[in-house]
Design a protein around this motif. Sequence first.
Motif, PDB file in Angstrom:
ATOM      1  N   CYS A   1      36.283  26.894  77.945  1.00 56.36           N
ATOM      2  CA  CYS A   1      36.826  27.914  77.539  1.00 56.36           C
ATOM      3  C   CYS A   1      38.322  28.248  78.192  1.00 56.36           C
TER       4      CYS A   1
ATOM      5  N   ARG B   1      31.579  34.139  72.339  1.00 56.24           N
ATOM      6  CA  ARG B   1      30.329  35.124  71.960  1.00 56.24           C
ATOM      7  C   ARG B   1      29.807  34.227  70.754  1.00 56.24           C
TER       8      ARG B   1
ATOM      9  N   THR C   1      41.889  28.713  76.314  1.00 59.90           N
ATOM     10  CA  THR C   1      42.665  29.858  76.401  1.00 59.90           C
ATOM     11  C   THR C   1      44.025  29.384  76.822  1.00 59.90           C
TER      12      THR C   1
ATOM     13  N   THR D   1      30.374  35.753  82.678  1.00 56.82           N
ATOM     14  CA  THR D   1      31.401  36.837  82.136  1.00 56.82           C
ATOM     15  C   THR D   1      31.887  37.743  83.494  1.00 56.82           C
TER      16      THR D   1
ATOM     17  N   SER E   1      38.324  32.512  81.032  1.00 60.83           N
ATOM     18  CA  SER E   1      39.242  32.847  80.025  1.00 60.83           C
ATOM     19  C   SER E   1      40.590  33.347  80.951  1.00 60.83           C
TER      20      SER E   1
ATOM     21  N   GLN F   1      32.213  41.658  78.848  1.00 61.78           N
ATOM     22  CA  GLN F   1      31.516  40.232  78.117  1.00 61.78           C
ATOM     23  C   GLN F   1      32.827  39.344  78.142  1.00 61.78           C
ATOM     24  N   ILE F   2      33.814  39.777  78.628  1.00 65.06           N
ATOM     25  CA  ILE F   2      35.065  38.671  78.917  1.00 65.06           C
ATOM     26  C   ILE F   2      34.848  37.502  79.764  1.00 65.06           C
TER      27      ILE F   2
ATOM     28  N   THR G   1      37.576  34.961  73.903  1.00 65.23           N
ATOM     29  CA  THR G   1      36.277  35.776  74.187  1.00 65.23           C
ATOM     30  C   THR G   1      35.358  35.504  72.784  1.00 65.23           C
TER      31      THR G   1
END
Length: 652
Positions: free
Chosen positions: A269, A309, A273, A317, A461, A456-457, A305
């Motif tokens: 992740c 998900r 990013t 998160t 990231s 939820q991020i 993100t």
Amino acid sequence: MTRTNRHRRRGICNHLVLIFSLTLASTTLPSGKCFAHPALPISNARPPKQRFSTDNGGSAKGKSTPISGTPFRGISRKVSTDDSAAEAPPSQIESIVANAKSISASLGKKIDLTDKTLRGKYLTAITAGLAVSLAMVPEAVSFSFVAGVNPLVGLWTTVVLGFFAALFGGRAGIQSSASGACSVVVAALCASHGSGYLAGCAALAGLLQITSGSLGVGKLIRLVPHPVMVGFVNGLSLVMLKAQLGHFKGATGAFLSLLTPEGKATYGCAALTMALVRFGIPSLQEKVKAAKAVPPTLGGVVIATAIARFLKWPVKTLADAAGAETFRGGLSTLPKIGLPASFWTPFQNAPLETLSIIVPYAVTMAAVGSIESLLTLQLLDGIVDDGKRGSTKKEVIGQGIGNLASGLTGGIGGCALIGQSLISVQSGGGVSKLSGISMSIFLALGIVTFAPLLGQIPVASLAGVMLLVCQSTFSWGSLRLLGKIPNMDAFIIALVTYVTVKDDLAKAVMIGTITSALGFAWKQSTKISTVISQTKLNPPSGPTLPNVKTYNINGPLFFGSTQRFSQLFSVKEDPDDVVIDFTQSRVYDHSALEAINNLADRYGSIGKRVYLRRLSSDCANLLEKVHKGGLPPYEVIEVSPVDPVYDVAEDA
């Protein structure tokens, strides 16, 4: 003299101020003038001689290589071509602003903001604020843990401080938040007296900053030499890197393994990013015009993100890191206005005792926050090409108002963050203060309205974005300078970097600045010398003397060189008449006057007479005063009537 009292008042801490003046002011003054100006503006500094030749796109060639491969920018002023003139190292005579773009090659390209329409200007600033608001979340949460408070406290500190600091600050694009430097300072206070005392400490620090800013103390940032600035950004990038590495560790404190699903997802992740921010989004913006409205950092975080998900990656998160309660949302999360009862009650009962507890922390926080904010201001001044210079006075006052408001809402205080400020500028936020204001508004809306979505991020990231900031902030070019700049400058860069990482920024800057000043003073103290010749003398009284022994002094005469100055003369072997010529020298302080007077006394005690050539009338008057009204064994000769009169600092 009519200015004696004023001269005496200027004598306080004269030696330390003199070192700073010598370090910053390389102005070539008329010969033999007494000069002890406490803080010569950097614009008056003598620019360095051209050492660089450029071709093939401007790559520098020559003996000296600047940090980014770009020649140091001198002041727009005619430069003497006299090779005999003493030349100071560029790092000692260049302003931080002039060299800001040389701090990092990746940040060296200036951002031209003068061609934007008003509508596009504000839209760019607002979208930059949205991007920065996302990057603020993990930092505010992390610094809350460092200070020992609930993550919501750090988040609302960022909202309140960021809003007021941007509104009243000194430059567009600067982003303020709860900071690691300030959190480390107050962690011990929170552990011993509780989080309520942090709010009182932040409010008091804000009042101190407002006071110091109103008095113009922020101007002292010009005393910070360039090697200290380089060490500062290097140390700060390492501090930020250390903070981000914590996001890649598991519950045991060890780094996640790439063999585990959690490790693969976390590292993947972050890498995704970084790739999107550095390559993917910029490439898309070149092909799709509408994509230019979205900052790469914001686009990269949103896409990463969404992918995490959709693929159900097992990544941590923001809600996992700070707790679901932090991102529950709703008006109940709003901070209460007023100092917490845990501080206000003891303050009402025992105000002096309570103040004695928080004052040391508040003073340190105010100093650390002001220094980091002003250095960030200076850095952005050199990066953002909008034809404007930030106001140090407004920036310190703005930070003070922000910290005061933060304390009055139960916050922990903070300062400008260089990493988030660079994200803001790179996203176009340097065009308007709306970037900082909108950051606070978006973050506040996120906490109250979109908290569950914000939670939820993936932390990885946002850590990837900050890793890019660390990479671009570190002055990689400073490593190539080893062996090409003075050893003292290289040592100062390493020293400031080490102290910044190990201790705190305020100590690092103070130690680096003082070390640089003392090193420069020591180097200058060894440069005084003399050339002996025979000259014709026409004394004011008496016959003309055809061949008189003359000491032609070269180099500055100040407290650091007085001992060496006194060793240049052979008093007993010299003839009855001696000339000391200061054409190639400058007299800086009271110690230098005492050295001249003592030398003349040595000659006078054995019946010899000294003639001082090319000294201003100020020097002559003060020398007579130093001699306590008696008949001095010297005469001042050849004083030009057009010579300017300089203010001379005299010890009280």
